[in-house]
Design an enzyme around this catalytic site. Sequence first.
Site, PDB file in Angstrom:
ATOM      1  N   HIS A   3      29.874 -13.504 -24.584  1.00  0.00           N
ATOM      2  CA  HIS A   3      30.541 -12.452 -24.118  1.00  0.00           C
ATOM      3  C   HIS A   3      30.766 -12.392 -22.525  1.00  0.00           C
ATOM      4  O   HIS A   3      29.691 -12.493 -22.037  1.00  0.00           O
ATOM      5  CB  HIS A   3      29.643 -11.303 -24.581  1.00  0.00           C
TER       6      HIS A   3
ATOM      7  N   GLY B  80      27.613   1.003  -3.408  1.00  0.00           N
ATOM      8  CA  GLY B  80      26.596  -0.004  -3.286  1.00  0.00           C
ATOM      9  C   GLY B  80      26.840  -1.185  -2.391  1.00  0.00           C
ATOM     10  O   GLY B  80      27.991  -1.170  -1.703  1.00  0.00           O
TER      11      GLY B  80
ATOM     12  N   HIS C 122      23.703  -8.069  -6.740  1.00  0.00           N
ATOM     13  CA  HIS C 122      22.304  -7.919  -6.709  1.00  0.00           C
ATOM     14  C   HIS C 122      21.985  -9.500  -7.351  1.00  0.00           C
ATOM     15  O   HIS C 122      22.577 -10.160  -8.290  1.00  0.00           O
ATOM     16  CB  HIS C 122      21.824  -6.893  -7.777  1.00  0.00           C
ATOM     17  N   PRO C 123      20.930 -10.041  -6.838  1.00  0.00           N
ATOM     18  CA  PRO C 123      20.688 -11.575  -7.115  1.00  0.00           C
ATOM     19  C   PRO C 123      20.191 -11.796  -8.687  1.00  0.00           C
ATOM     20  O   PRO C 123      20.855 -12.800  -8.843  1.00  0.00           O
ATOM     21  CB  PRO C 123      19.497 -11.668  -6.120  1.00  0.00           C
ATOM     22  N   THR C 124      19.690 -10.803  -9.258  1.00  0.00           N
ATOM     23  CA  THR C 124      19.261 -10.904 -10.618  1.00  0.00           C
ATOM     24  C   THR C 124      20.082 -10.182 -11.502  1.00  0.00           C
ATOM     25  O   THR C 124      20.486 -10.324 -12.702  1.00  0.00           O
ATOM     26  CB  THR C 124      17.958 -10.709 -10.947  1.00  0.00           C
TER      27      THR C 124
ATOM     28  N   GLY D 285      23.212  -8.547 -10.808  1.00  0.00           N
ATOM     29  CA  GLY D 285      24.698  -8.664 -10.819  1.00  0.00           C
ATOM     30  C   GLY D 285      25.092  -7.404 -10.322  1.00  0.00           C
ATOM     31  O   GLY D 285      24.946  -6.983  -9.003  1.00  0.00           O
TER      32      GLY D 285
END
Lengths: 298, 298
Positions: free
Chosen positions: B79, B160, B165-167, B169
């Site tokens: 998905h 934002g 965001h690195p982990t 998203g």
Amino acid sequence: VPLLECVPNISEGRRLDVVERLARAATPAGVRLLDLTSDPDHNRSVLTLAGEADALLAGMLALFEAAAVIDLRQHSGVHPRIGAVDVVPFVPLAGSTMDEAVTTARQLAPLVAERFALPVYLYEHAARRDDRRALPQIRRGGFEGLAEKMRSPGGVPDFGPAQPHPTSGATVIGARFFLIAFNVLLATADVGVARRLARSVRESSGGLPAVRALGVWLASRGCAQVSLNLLDYRQTSPLTALRHIQAEAERVGVTVRATELVGLMPEDAAVTQAGEALLLGRPLTAGIIEKRLAETGR
Amino acid sequence: VPLLECVPNISEGRRLDVVERLARAATPAGVRLLDLTSDPDHNRSVLTLAGEADALLAGMLALFEAAAVIDLRQHSGVHPRIGAVDVVPFVPLAGSTMDEAVTTARQLAPLVAERFALPVYLYEHAARRDDRRALPQIRRGGFEGLAEKMRSPGGVPDFGPAQPHPTSGATVIGARFFLIAFNVLLATADVGVARRLARSVRESSGGLPAVRALGVWLASRGCAQVSLNLLDYRQTSPLTALRHIQAEAERVGVTVRATELVGLMPEDAAVTQAGEALLLGRPLTAGIIEKRLAETGR
């Protein structure tokens, strides 16, 4: 306050002014008219009412009184009937019980017999004899065969005179679970096809459980119809019956033209059938927002 | 007190202990969990919640916090997704309005952006830009393409930081009408068939109105699936979409194996589809006992 449903079937589906007058009589204060469906070929109307037992009893007595205008000697129609007010079932709604429905039916029966000199049969859950449970058995032979039938031991009514009322016939009063009356109109003028399909789907000739069916001819619409009573949609839903009929009809090259609901069906029946149609693996009831809100509400 | 529905989609559908922990976080006092559906192939879970706006806001902030355990760099699934908490729609229930859903979404968005250093996009009724209305547009390219997309003017988030965001998203928050997520499992291992069927049914390639569809491969079940979002069941119901897919599938000799509902559907959708399946000439809503009782009740 516990409400009952009451679904009188009256033997008039053509003179709509008469039907309206009867519907007004049946709905004194406290009785709500939920649905009124009339059919000219069946020459029959189905009133769906709801109310407390006392209000419904008053409405039914007024209905029987007003129904004196129906003369069964002049009545023709494709649906079986023995009475001007042919059948009066009481159905428990959420908040009431089958016992209450039975009690109400058994209260109404002697009152009707006395006031209107009408033979009354009690049926289904209100029956006092096992051979009175099923409506078709009580009604077999129709108004035309009623006098003769009543002379046999099996024909003695539960209340009232031992012979039919000359114009109003007799009546059947009882208590039952929700019944879904559902008609399937066929794209054929051959009533024989409808009769064969009815035979294939009805329980009594080896069809689907809790299904009654008749094949009839609708002169006003020029087509044949399978007229169904689903006595317990949890055993056989209208959709299951429709699919059975569609499959059988296809084998003789006949298609379904349309369907119609006579009266109402419980929400649960609709939700169940949607799940069936959608090929879902779990009951759809568990997937309804409003149900989950009600279940999780404080 | 007006309730809203809130349907966070989280990018975890395999580690069910993690899913349960997230569901607990999302349901502080005042928030009810109506449904939780997880799928290992989609690697995604859909929570259906209901509550007042303030309670839902608290639950969503706790959910975003708990979702730090999801590392999208390690995430795979069929998905599309750009976030650990991928999308958070608010939906008005009976008693609340779309305006309240929009207000709640727009309250949540800056809080999430600030607290979790997460890019937030507003979508559908809560969108502030026309090209942000449709979710697929925001999500195109997935987590893997997000950094590059965010460097283009079209990728600047509503709130934002300007990079993922690195982990976790990014996330998409909004307000919408009831959406029905409905999957059709095909009796074929050829995902190409599912993709062609998805193309034939989805609105954007000339299919049915208000339908989104993807063809995906379900490794755990060894079959292909058409995964559907029905954005407005009043325009296209799951049943109509299913029938379209069945007819198209039949042309290539593939049958439908089963279907599944992801989350919930409104009662009205179920009743409408039952009427559709029954070939009734009038809307079935008018034929439901409970509806008529409510309409005629004092």
